[in-house]
Scaffold this active site. Structure first.
Site, PDB file in Angstrom:
ATOM      1  N   LYS A  80      41.057  57.036  43.656  1.00 42.88           N
ATOM      2  CA  LYS A  80      40.594  58.279  44.030  1.00 42.88           C
ATOM      3  C   LYS A  80      40.483  58.407  45.535  1.00 42.88           C
ATOM      4  O   LYS A  80      41.067  59.228  46.276  1.00 42.88           O
ATOM      5  CB  LYS A  80      39.193  58.653  43.436  1.00 42.88           C
ATOM      6  CG  LYS A  80      38.789  60.012  43.851  1.00 42.88           C
ATOM      7  CD  LYS A  80      37.565  60.221  43.216  1.00 42.88           C
ATOM      8  CE  LYS A  80      36.812  61.408  43.727  1.00 42.88           C
ATOM      9  NZ  LYS A  80      35.513  61.832  43.536  1.00 42.88           N
ATOM     10  N   GLU A  96      40.814  46.121  47.102  1.00 43.22           N
ATOM     11  CA  GLU A  96      41.460  45.484  45.923  1.00 43.22           C
ATOM     12  C   GLU A  96      42.870  46.164  45.576  1.00 43.22           C
ATOM     13  O   GLU A  96      43.751  45.585  45.456  1.00 43.22           O
ATOM     14  CB  GLU A  96      40.459  45.534  45.013  1.00 43.22           C
ATOM     15  CG  GLU A  96      39.284  44.447  45.103  1.00 43.22           C
ATOM     16  CD  GLU A  96      38.215  45.289  45.714  1.00 43.22           C
ATOM     17  OE1 GLU A  96      38.145  46.365  46.358  1.00 43.22           O
ATOM     18  OE2 GLU A  96      36.893  44.888  45.218  1.00 43.22           O
ATOM     19  N   GLY A 133      34.611  58.432  39.970  1.00 46.65           N
ATOM     20  CA  GLY A 133      35.183  57.304  39.355  1.00 46.65           C
ATOM     21  C   GLY A 133      34.691  56.733  38.083  1.00 46.65           C
ATOM     22  O   GLY A 133      35.457  56.997  37.325  1.00 46.65           O
ATOM     23  N   ARG A 134      33.575  56.664  37.781  1.00 43.08           N
ATOM     24  CA  ARG A 134      33.302  56.301  36.505  1.00 43.08           C
ATOM     25  C   ARG A 134      33.078  57.148  35.468  1.00 43.08           C
ATOM     26  O   ARG A 134      32.962  56.840  34.083  1.00 43.08           O
ATOM     27  CB  ARG A 134      31.936  55.288  36.451  1.00 43.08           C
ATOM     28  CG  ARG A 134      30.864  56.172  37.042  1.00 43.08           C
ATOM     29  CD  ARG A 134      29.708  55.287  37.621  1.00 43.08           C
ATOM     30  NE  ARG A 134      28.613  56.079  38.286  1.00 43.08           N
ATOM     31  CZ  ARG A 134      28.749  56.326  39.741  1.00 43.08           C
ATOM     32  NH1 ARG A 134      29.638  55.783  40.247  1.00 43.08           N
ATOM     33  NH2 ARG A 134      27.681  57.102  40.461  1.00 43.08           N
ATOM     34  N   GLU A 143      26.053  51.721  37.829  1.00 46.22           N
ATOM     35  CA  GLU A 143      26.324  52.257  39.182  1.00 46.22           C
ATOM     36  C   GLU A 143      26.062  53.695  39.156  1.00 46.22           C
ATOM     37  O   GLU A 143      25.603  54.301  40.164  1.00 46.22           O
ATOM     38  CB  GLU A 143      28.047  52.312  39.136  1.00 46.22           C
ATOM     39  CG  GLU A 143      28.581  52.587  40.740  1.00 46.22           C
ATOM     40  CD  GLU A 143      29.905  52.349  41.003  1.00 46.22           C
ATOM     41  OE1 GLU A 143      30.811  53.274  40.539  1.00 46.22           O
ATOM     42  OE2 GLU A 143      30.420  51.474  41.308  1.00 46.22           O
ATOM     43  N   HIS A 153      26.790  34.621  18.258  1.00 44.45           N
ATOM     44  CA  HIS A 153      26.828  33.182  18.379  1.00 44.45           C
ATOM     45  C   HIS A 153      26.698  32.699  19.915  1.00 44.45           C
ATOM     46  O   HIS A 153      26.911  31.663  20.388  1.00 44.45           O
ATOM     47  CB  HIS A 153      28.139  32.586  17.998  1.00 44.45           C
ATOM     48  CG  HIS A 153      28.360  32.922  16.416  1.00 44.45           C
ATOM     49  ND1 HIS A 153      27.811  32.189  15.273  1.00 44.45           N
ATOM     50  CD2 HIS A 153      28.887  33.903  15.521  1.00 44.45           C
ATOM     51  CE1 HIS A 153      27.907  32.563  14.217  1.00 44.45           C
ATOM     52  NE2 HIS A 153      28.662  33.571  14.339  1.00 44.45           N
ATOM     53  N   LYS A 161      30.867  45.911  50.855  1.00 44.70           N
ATOM     54  CA  LYS A 161      32.405  45.944  51.552  1.00 44.70           C
ATOM     55  C   LYS A 161      32.441  45.960  52.832  1.00 44.70           C
ATOM     56  O   LYS A 161      33.316  45.244  53.236  1.00 44.70           O
ATOM     57  CB  LYS A 161      32.686  47.561  50.847  1.00 44.70           C
ATOM     58  CG  LYS A 161      33.032  47.844  49.364  1.00 44.70           C
ATOM     59  CD  LYS A 161      33.607  49.293  49.310  1.00 44.70           C
ATOM     60  CE  LYS A 161      33.399  49.725  47.827  1.00 44.70           C
ATOM     61  NZ  LYS A 161      33.766  51.102  47.749  1.00 44.70           N
TER      62      LYS A 161
HETATM   63  O1  F6P Z   1      32.627  50.285  43.381  1.00 40.16           O
HETATM   64  C1  F6P Z   1      32.791  51.641  44.187  1.00 40.16           C
HETATM   65  C2  F6P Z   1      33.709  52.688  43.688  1.00 40.16           C
HETATM   66  O2  F6P Z   1      33.952  53.509  44.730  1.00 40.16           O
HETATM   67  C3  F6P Z   1      33.691  53.070  42.228  1.00 40.16           C
HETATM   68  O3  F6P Z   1      32.521  54.071  42.227  1.00 40.16           O
HETATM   69  C4  F6P Z   1      35.045  53.444  41.772  1.00 40.16           C
HETATM   70  O4  F6P Z   1      35.113  53.657  40.429  1.00 40.16           O
HETATM   71  C5  F6P Z   1      35.848  52.314  42.425  1.00 40.16           C
HETATM   72  O5  F6P Z   1      35.158  51.916  43.585  1.00 40.16           O
HETATM   73  C6  F6P Z   1      37.215  52.488  42.766  1.00 40.16           C
HETATM   74  O6  F6P Z   1      37.283  53.697  43.619  1.00 40.16           O
HETATM   75  P1  F6P Z   1      38.813  54.373  43.936  1.00 40.16           P
HETATM   76  O7  F6P Z   1      39.305  55.002  42.834  1.00 40.16           O
HETATM   77  O8  F6P Z   1      38.354  55.146  45.104  1.00 40.16           O
HETATM   78  O9  F6P Z   1      39.542  53.061  44.306  1.00 40.16           O
END
Ligand code: F6P
Length: 527
Positions: free
Chosen positions: A189, A195, A249-250, A335, A366, A494
């Site tokens: 987003k 990453e 995001g979530r 979150e 288990h 971060k």
């Molecule tokens: O971990 C923080 C966060 O902003 C989450 O809320 C989100 O789902 C994830 O990183 C990925 O964010 P993006 O879609 O902006 O890469």
């Protein structure tokens, strides 16, 4: 605690209930199953094994009304800016609502063309593999859907995922892919997530290495709300599916974030998922609180956490294909609600979240079930199952369901020490040995759980299940006055990571605390 009149009576009720065996709540209230067994779209929610009675439920509902729970859901569904700290709406309900929707049309058209082999790479070959790169909310939902809806896969599309900064993840995702037939789908987003950008760079280099400089323009696409950043990365606007700022995001799998999984499923499956979630939305908006399954569940978890001091919660889906559900719910719940400050900047009087952990049944039995049955803490469990046998092995599937029901029942009833003593006596054990062994074998019982039973693990039911948890999560946030749609707590780590990375690269410990400095020295051998 606040001065709300229900709080003191809820505290008193919690005390009174604490000494009552859970099983007796059924004898005391002949209407218990009418109250707490709720048929809602896509699933049956059995909340009857929770430690609540009619009075507790009444007080919780009254408190929820005073906290404006129903009004909040109405405002959210109407696109009001309920995410106050970011001044945005929370659009997940709007994203799955039926009706004309240009963004969904764009997704559907791309997914249809991919399944038809009409999207071609730089050499003219049809794309048949999608590598979905994203993390958190840009990964967990699509990954869950792809695994859970395995039975609905389209045979022509292979879907792979990479999320972790550890390059093993992207290396594994690309390994064995045919570069000519692979599309890289970068989902972020913000398009600022380190990453995702790192893995996208690896994927781009892989395309260039195999197909030359022209390949990324053709075989990379993005899902984002940050067009400036996608352009800066070299992805043309024509290869971007936009997501609205209000798709948090979530809560975003209903948006273009789901396009790769939409393409990898049979045509129509993703629409059924949306329909299931929309049906749960209608239930939430149209049903009185006392029969509103997700909101009632939110009230009960609020009660568990704040009045019965249950700080953790286990999620155990009974089905190998739902193994990723606990991961998904960890982000959704923790979150969203892992916060202690209200949206008005004041300290929250209540906790909105528990520590969520889980694994698929029967495996989990288990692993951590010993602690659930006899451990020092009371941990409520969510059992999630589906009736239909998908694997053409009805006997085994009946066994799966039997285990699920049995565990919930065993947690509730326990096993009395006297009963065990009698058994041991019958087996010929002497009294001294019985005195040592029987207390260890006794099970206290009284451990609450919820069972969510779907008819089938279908797109419709899964959409309803995920929406159930979204609403339950938001409900708890509203009761506590916190904002479930922001996540300021992830920012500090971060920015510290950037500093630490610089120190590791330059081989210095400047500005670091003694502990971190020692670890840096272990890694880079600086003196
Ligand atoms: O971990 C923080 C966060 O902003 C989450 O809320 C989100 O789902 C994830 O990183 C990925 O964010 P993006 O879609 O902006 O890469």
């Amino acid at each position: 605690m606040t001065s709300d009149p229900t709080i003191s009576s809820l505290s008193a009720l919690a005390q009174a209930l604490s000494s009552r065996p859970l099983c007796t709540l059924f004898q005391d209230d002949p209407r218990r199953m009418d109250r707490l067994g709720i048929d809602c779209p896509g699933l049956y929610a059995d909340l009857s094994k929770q430690k609540v009675d009619a009075r507790v439920l009444g007080e919780l509902c009254a408190f929820a009304e005073r906290q404006g729970l129903t009004g909040f859901f109405k405002a959210m569904s109407e696109g009001e800016p309920v995410n106050a700290s970011e001044g945005r709406p929370a659009l997940h309900m709007a994203l799955r609502a039926a009706g004309k929707n240009a963004a969904r049309d764009a997704m559907t058209s791309l997914a249809d063309r991919l399944r038809a082999g009409a999207v071609t790479g730089v050499t003219g070959r049809a794309i048949h593999t999608l590598v979905h790169i994203g993390i958190g909310g840009s990964d967990l939902g699509p990954r869950l859907l792809a695994a859970a809806l395995h039975r609905y896969r389209h045979p022509g599309i292979t879907l792979r995922f990479a999320a972790n900064l550890d390059a093993a993840d992207i290396n594994d995702a690309l390994s064995g892919c045919d570069p000519e037939a692979t599309m890289i789908v970068v989902v972020s987003k913000s398009f600022r997530t380190s990453e995702t950008l790192a893995n996208a760079r690896v994927a781009r280099a892989w395309l260039v290495q195999h197909l030359g400089e022209a390949a990324p323009a053709r075989q990379m696409m993005a899902i984002s709300s940050n067009l400036e950043a996608t352009r800066a990365f070299g992805i043309d606007d024509a290869h971007v599916l936009a997501m609205p700022e209000g798709a948090g995001g979530r809560y975003s799998l209903w948006s273009a974030v789901g396009v790769s999984v939409m393409a990898a499923l049979r045509g129509g499956a993703f629409d059924e998922l949306l329909a299931g979630a929309a049906a749960m939305d209608a239930h939430v908006l149209d049903t009185p609180l006392s029969r509103n399954a997700p909101l009632l569940s939110g009230l009960i978890q609020f009660w568990n956490r704040n009045f019965l001091d249950m700080r953790a919660r286990a999620v155990v889906p009974y089905g190998a294909r739902l193994a990723l559900l606990p991961h998904y719910l960890q982000q959704l719940i923790m979150e969203s609600n892992g916060k202690t400050v209200r949206s008005d900047g004041q300290p929250a009087a209540f906790a909105a979240s528990q520590v969520i952990f889980g694994a698929e049944g029967t495996n989990a039995q288990h692993a951590f079930f010993q602690q659930l049955h006899q451990g020092p803490d009371m941990v409520p469990v969510d059992f999630i199952g589906f009736v239909e046998d998908q694997e053409h092995n009805p006997a085994q599937h009946t066994g799966v369901l039997a285990n699920m029901l049995a565990q919930a029942r065993a947690l509730m009833t326990g096993r009395q020490q006297a009963q065990i003593e009698a058994q041991l006596r019958q087996s010929g054990l002497d009294e001294d040995a019985i005195a040592v062994l029987a207390p260890q074998k006794a099970m206290p019982g009284g451990r609450p759980s919820t069972t969510l039973l779907m008819k089938a693990l279908s797109p419709f039911s899964l959409g309803a299940l995920i929406a159930f948890y979204e609403h339950e999560t938001v409900a708890q946030a509203v009761l506590c006055g916190i904002n479930p749609f922001d996540q300021w707590g992830v920012e500090l780590g971060k920015s510290v990571a950037l500093k630490v990375q610089a120190r590791l690269q330059e081989g210095s410990t400047r500005g670091m605390d003694a502990s971190t400095a020692a670890l840096i020295r272990k890694i880079v051998n600086v003196s």
